[in-house]
Design a protein around this motif. Structure first.
Motif, PDB file in Angstrom:
ATOM      1  N   GLN A   1       0.857  -1.158  -0.104  1.00 37.30           N
ATOM      2  CA  GLN A   1      -0.085   0.098   0.055  1.00 37.30           C
ATOM      3  C   GLN A   1       0.875   1.151   0.174  1.00 37.30           C
ATOM      4  O   GLN A   1       1.820   1.372   0.990  1.00 37.30           O
ATOM      5  CB  GLN A   1      -0.799  -0.022   1.232  1.00 37.30           C
ATOM      6  CG  GLN A   1      -1.814   1.100   1.200  1.00 37.30           C
ATOM      7  CD  GLN A   1      -2.681   1.064   2.372  1.00 37.30           C
ATOM      8  OE1 GLN A   1      -2.521   0.352   3.565  1.00 37.30           O
ATOM      9  NE2 GLN A   1      -3.838   1.895   2.692  1.00 37.30           N
ATOM     10  N   VAL A   3       0.477   5.571   0.408  1.00 35.89           N
ATOM     11  CA  VAL A   3      -0.130   6.599   0.767  1.00 35.89           C
ATOM     12  C   VAL A   3       0.691   7.880   0.608  1.00 35.89           C
ATOM     13  O   VAL A   3       1.559   8.169   1.262  1.00 35.89           O
ATOM     14  CB  VAL A   3      -0.824   6.242   2.092  1.00 35.89           C
ATOM     15  CG1 VAL A   3      -1.737   7.617   2.793  1.00 35.89           C
ATOM     16  CG2 VAL A   3      -1.541   4.979   2.389  1.00 35.89           C
ATOM     17  N   TYR A  93       1.169  11.280  -7.819  1.00 32.15           N
ATOM     18  CA  TYR A  93       1.036   9.783  -7.418  1.00 32.15           C
ATOM     19  C   TYR A  93       2.554   9.406  -6.980  1.00 32.15           C
ATOM     20  O   TYR A  93       3.164   9.674  -7.882  1.00 32.15           O
ATOM     21  CB  TYR A  93       0.588   9.117  -8.544  1.00 32.15           C
ATOM     22  CG  TYR A  93      -0.936   9.436  -8.841  1.00 32.15           C
ATOM     23  CD1 TYR A  93      -1.280  10.430  -9.803  1.00 32.15           C
ATOM     24  CD2 TYR A  93      -1.984   8.801  -8.282  1.00 32.15           C
ATOM     25  CE1 TYR A  93      -2.475  11.003 -10.195  1.00 32.15           C
ATOM     26  CE2 TYR A  93      -3.286   9.284  -8.459  1.00 32.15           C
ATOM     27  CZ  TYR A  93      -3.633  10.143  -9.575  1.00 32.15           C
ATOM     28  OH  TYR A  93      -4.817  10.674  -9.819  1.00 32.15           O
ATOM     29  N   TRP A 111       0.282   1.882  -7.188  1.00 39.34           N
ATOM     30  CA  TRP A 111      -0.031   3.242  -6.882  1.00 39.34           C
ATOM     31  C   TRP A 111      -0.540   3.579  -5.852  1.00 39.34           C
ATOM     32  O   TRP A 111      -1.502   2.986  -5.281  1.00 39.34           O
ATOM     33  CB  TRP A 111      -0.789   3.811  -8.398  1.00 39.34           C
ATOM     34  CG  TRP A 111      -0.117   3.730  -9.507  1.00 39.34           C
ATOM     35  CD1 TRP A 111       0.018   2.429 -10.338  1.00 39.34           C
ATOM     36  CD2 TRP A 111       0.711   4.453 -10.453  1.00 39.34           C
ATOM     37  NE1 TRP A 111       0.612   2.376 -11.558  1.00 39.34           N
ATOM     38  CE2 TRP A 111       1.038   3.744 -11.522  1.00 39.34           C
ATOM     39  CE3 TRP A 111       0.879   5.786 -10.039  1.00 39.34           C
ATOM     40  CZ2 TRP A 111       1.901   4.425 -12.360  1.00 39.34           C
ATOM     41  CZ3 TRP A 111       1.603   6.545 -11.097  1.00 39.34           C
ATOM     42  CH2 TRP A 111       2.184   5.877 -12.311  1.00 39.34           C
ATOM     43  N   GLN A 113      -3.044   6.711  -3.880  1.00 38.19           N
ATOM     44  CA  GLN A 113      -4.194   7.508  -4.251  1.00 38.19           C
ATOM     45  C   GLN A 113      -4.160   8.828  -4.843  1.00 38.19           C
ATOM     46  O   GLN A 113      -4.996   9.357  -5.278  1.00 38.19           O
ATOM     47  CB  GLN A 113      -5.349   7.370  -3.127  1.00 38.19           C
ATOM     48  CG  GLN A 113      -5.344   8.491  -2.345  1.00 38.19           C
ATOM     49  CD  GLN A 113      -3.907   8.511  -1.475  1.00 38.19           C
ATOM     50  OE1 GLN A 113      -3.386   7.361  -1.402  1.00 38.19           O
ATOM     51  NE2 GLN A 113      -3.705   9.473  -0.686  1.00 38.19           N
TER      52      GLN A 113
END
Length: 121
Positions: A1, A3, A93, A111, A113
């Motif tokens: 993930q 962020v 991004y 990627w 968000q």
């Protein structure tokens, strides 16, 4: 993930530092990149960094103004953006890929968000 954080509104000539927190991957073995996408335009390459952080790559439009870096101990990716221009306005991004760095968005596997950067004139 992945962020991203750190976006916002800034006047032309100002600075921002974007961060990307990574989890769930072997961060220090992956090349990382920053891309941006302005409204109505395709996603474009901004900067990339090798897994070790030794090699960095920039688009001509940001070279000399942006600095990409990473902290492998913290699983963090950064981009320091100086002398910002209205044309830098976009969603930014971060992305990770399993192979060496690339300037092509399609080469990246995961990627974030995105975070909005708006530069006013």
């Amino acid at each position: 993930q992945l962020v991203e954080s750190g976006g916002g509104l800034v006047q032309a000539g100002g600075s921002l530092r974007l961060s990307c927190a990574a989890s769930g991957l072997t961060f220090n073995t992956k090349a990382m990149g920053w891309f941006r996408q302005a409204s109505g335009k395709e996603r474009e390459f901004v900067a990339a960094i090798s897994s070790s952080g030794i090699r960095t790559y920039y688009s001509d439009s940001v070279k000399g103004r942006f600095t990409i870096s990473r902290d492998n101990a913290k699983n963090m990716l950064y981009v320091e953006m100086n002398s910002l221009k209205p044309e830098d306005t976009a969603v930014y991004y971060c992305a990770v890929r399993k192979g060496p760095h690339s300037e092509y968005a399609a080469a990246y596997d995961y990627w974030g968000q995105g975070t909005q950067v708006t530069v006013s004139s």
